[in-house]
Design an enzyme around this catalytic site. Sequence first.
Site: not given
Lengths: 129, 178
Positions: B33-34
Site C-alpha cells: 500500500c501507499i
Amino acid sequence: MALKDNLKVLVVDDMPTSRGLIVQALEEMKVWNNSTENNGQTAMERLAKEPAHLILSDMNMPVMDGLELLRNLRANRATKGVGFILITGKPTPDLVAKGRSLGMNNMIKKPFTTPQLKACIEQVVGPLG
Amino acid sequence: MSVETAKVISVIQGEFAVSADPTACMSTVLGSCIAACLYDPTNKVGGMNHFLLPEARNGDSQHVKYGAHLMELLINDLLKMGAQRDRLRVKLAGGGKMSQFLGSVGEKNIEFVQKYLANEGIPIDWQSLGGRQARRIHFYPTTGRLTEKFVQAPKGIEASEKGARAPRRPASSGVELF
C-alpha cells in the site's frame, strides 16, 4: 448524424487528473466535442462565448462549486435549458435534494466506469448513437 | 512532539484522515500500500490516506479513476479545513514488493501516485517507495514532519521471498525526517 457527433460537452473540475479522466471517458464514447474549465465561474464565462449542450460538473471546487454553477446556469436565460450532471464523491441525501431543487438533470458518484457515465449521460440527452 | 505524547490517529487501508490539531499524529503500517501525506505548511493542516489500487488489466483505466477519487477525497477535506491548493506538499511512503506472488502491484501504485501528483502540480517533499520491507510511518499533519521505521514482514511473506531478498535493514532502525 448521431447525437455523439453533435454533442458539445463542458467538463468542470478543479483537479486536472479528474478532468482528464472524464474527457478520456467521453472520448471512449466517441464524444469528441469537449472543453474543460476548472471552476464554476470560468465555466460561466466560457458558456457566455461558447454554448454547450451538456455540463459535467464536479461538486467541490474553489471560487464557484457545482451547485452554485447550477444555480447560475438556471438563473441565466441563455443557459437555463442546458443539461447538467453533478459529479460527486459524496452524494448525501441533502446534496441530492439541493441538486434536484436547483434543476440538475442527473448525478453520478465517483469513481465511475465509462459505461456508467455513458448511461448517466444518455438518461439526460438520449441515445448517443 | 513525540509519538508518546501525541494523539495518535490510526489510518487503515482504504481510509484517510485530516487534522489541524498540533498534537495529532497519524500512524500506519504499509506493505504494498501507499500512504500520501499531504499538508499545507502555512495554514498548518494536513492529512494522510492509505490505499492499494487493484492491478489494472491492459487498457483499463479504472484503477486510475479509483486512485484519483481516493486522492481527491483527501484533498477536498484538506481544502475544507483551510488548506490552500497551491501550497499543498506531499510525502510518500509504501509500495513495497512484499512477496514475489504479489506481482508488480506496489510498482503500479507508485507509478500511479507519482503521475497523479505531477499532473496536479503537488510537489513531493520526500518519498520512501518500493523495496521489500514493510514500514511504519508517523506523520504530524500540522508541520509535515514524518518518521519512518522499517519493520519485519510477517513470517509467511519472508518465506516466499527466499533467494531474491534484498539486504535488510535491522528491524530497529528508525529514520526521522523533517
